[in-house]
Design an enzyme around this catalytic site. Structure first.
Site, PDB file in Angstrom:
ATOM      1  N   HIS A  56       0.228  -1.050   0.184  1.00 22.10           N
ATOM      2  CA  HIS A  56       0.076  -0.010   0.377  1.00 22.10           C
ATOM      3  C   HIS A  56       1.042   1.125   0.412  1.00 22.10           C
ATOM      4  O   HIS A  56       2.026   0.988   0.395  1.00 22.10           O
ATOM      5  CB  HIS A  56      -0.701   0.129   1.087  1.00 22.10           C
ATOM      6  N   HIS A  58       1.333   4.097   1.659  1.00 19.73           N
ATOM      7  CA  HIS A  58       1.964   4.995   2.790  1.00 19.73           C
ATOM      8  C   HIS A  58       3.060   5.269   3.048  1.00 19.73           C
ATOM      9  O   HIS A  58       4.487   3.806   2.384  1.00 19.73           O
ATOM     10  CB  HIS A  58       1.476   4.111   4.189  1.00 19.73           C
ATOM     11  N   ASP A  60       6.088   4.785   4.626  1.00 16.55           N
ATOM     12  CA  ASP A  60       6.899   3.486   5.620  1.00 16.55           C
ATOM     13  C   ASP A  60       6.741   2.341   4.652  1.00 16.55           C
ATOM     14  O   ASP A  60       7.241   1.494   5.361  1.00 16.55           O
ATOM     15  CB  ASP A  60       6.476   3.722   6.871  1.00 16.55           C
ATOM     16  N   HIS A  61       6.605   2.838   3.685  1.00 13.43           N
ATOM     17  CA  HIS A  61       6.400   1.028   3.400  1.00 13.43           C
ATOM     18  C   HIS A  61       6.655   1.004   1.423  1.00 13.43           C
ATOM     19  O   HIS A  61       6.853   0.793   0.350  1.00 13.43           O
ATOM     20  CB  HIS A  61       4.519   0.540   2.956  1.00 13.43           C
ATOM     21  N   HIS A 114      -7.538  -0.999   5.636  1.00 12.57           N
ATOM     22  CA  HIS A 114      -6.693   0.545   5.751  1.00 12.57           C
ATOM     23  C   HIS A 114      -6.389   1.662   5.307  1.00 12.57           C
ATOM     24  O   HIS A 114      -6.637   2.139   5.609  1.00 12.57           O
ATOM     25  CB  HIS A 114      -4.886  -0.663   5.846  1.00 12.57           C
ATOM     26  N   ASP A 133       0.103  -3.620   6.110  1.00 13.33           N
ATOM     27  CA  ASP A 133      -0.724  -3.410   7.600  1.00 13.33           C
ATOM     28  C   ASP A 133      -2.050  -3.846   7.907  1.00 13.33           C
ATOM     29  O   ASP A 133      -2.954  -3.050   7.936  1.00 13.33           O
ATOM     30  CB  ASP A 133      -0.874  -2.041   7.456  1.00 13.33           C
ATOM     31  N   HIS A 171       4.641  -4.914  10.735  1.00 13.57           N
ATOM     32  CA  HIS A 171       5.024  -3.132  12.294  1.00 13.57           C
ATOM     33  C   HIS A 171       5.266  -5.072  13.432  1.00 13.57           C
ATOM     34  O   HIS A 171       5.054  -5.645  13.343  1.00 13.57           O
ATOM     35  CB  HIS A 171       4.392  -2.709  12.727  1.00 13.57           C
TER      36      HIS A 171
HETATM   37 FE    FE Z   1       3.045   0.423   8.615  1.00 14.22          FE
HETATM   38 ZN    ZN Z   2       0.162   1.758   6.363  1.00 12.69          ZN
END
Ligand code: FE
Ligand code: ZN
Length: 257
Positions: A56, A58, A60-61, A114, A133, A171
């Site tokens: 996805h 985001h 942090d991905h 999410h 996530d 995570h």
């Molecule tokens: Fe994340």
């Molecule tokens: Zn995420």
């Protein structure tokens, strides 16, 4: 031959994964939040990056996408439903499609909730699920862009995979998830035992990810809206599964433990 999977902890609690097909040398990185630790691990292993697999959009991905593509010339694969938010995307994947990393085939699941365009990669031959996530050890992702009904549908589809599937989530949230889980399903003996094991592992700095789908089904409250113990705690004995799931998610959002 199953994929060789290497877990790289980055940022405060993210896991980035390298997945290497020994038969062909193909190597993917799942959700590279950053690029340097990925390049360092590739160099140490002597692997050449062929693909980035994004679940996805985001940061942090996908934060390492463009630097990794520039450094290695790899291809980027990600969700068709969110292609415009995946930096550098080359291959768009939709629900039910298959996609191969070298000789290892993944089935793609659309798992919105999410985010609106979130996919999971299931490598059946390696018993590995990369679910970003969506499903966490003892938890699930926050509903930033989707409804409880969408997320419950997504989680239900993942829960139908074989119990010995390893859950490579993105995570290390397990200990705080466990603190919440025991408050909503206090009578679950398997959950209580798992909480002890998680605390012991984290005290030694060990990862609690990947977990097995079978243990998630037995202990993760977000896969257990049918549990009488959970329903009794919430005072929702007669509600449908989506309503119980939604209430569980809502309580977790405000949980301070
Ligand atoms: Fe994340
Ligand atoms: Zn995420």
């Amino acid at each position: 031959m199953p994929l060789e999977i290497v877990q790289i902890p980055v940022l405060s609690d993210n896991y980035v994964y390298l997945a290497h097909d020994p038969a062909t040398g193909a190597t993917g990185v799942v959700d590279p939040a950053v690029h340097e630790p990925v390049l360092a691990t590739l160099e140490k292993r002597g692997w050449r990056l062929s693909h980035i697999l994004n679940t996805h959009h985001h940061p942090d991905h996908v934060g390492g996408n463009l630097a990794l593509k520039a450094a290695t010339g790899c291809q980027i694969v990600g969700p068709q439903a969110d292609a415009d938010r995946i930096p550098g995307i080359d291959v768009q994947l939709a629900d039910g499609e298959t996609w191969s990393l070298g000789g290892e085939e993944a089935r793609i699941f659309d798992v919105p909730g999410h985010t609106k365009g979130h996919i999971a990669f299931w490598f059946a031959g390696s018993k590995a699920l990369f679910c970003g996530d969506t499903l966490f050890a003892l938890g699930c992702g926050r509903l930033f862009e989707g409804t409880p009904a969408q997320m419950w549908q997504s989680l239900s589809r993942l829960a139908a995979l074989p119990d010995d599937t390893r859950i490579y989530c993105a995570h290390e949230y397990t200990e705080s998830n466990a603190r919440f889980a025991v408050t909503v399903e206090p009578g679950n003996a398997a959950l209580n035992a798992r909480y002890d094991a998680i605390r012991a592992a984290r005290a030694k700095g060990q990862p609690t990810v990947p977990s097995l789908l079978g243990e998630e089904k037995a202990t993760n409250p977000f896969l257990r809206p049918m549990s009488e113990n959970l329903r009794a705690t919430l005072g929702m004995m007669a509600a449908d599964d989506v309503t119980v799931f939604a209430e569980t998610r809502k309580r977790k959002d405000t949980f301070r433990g």
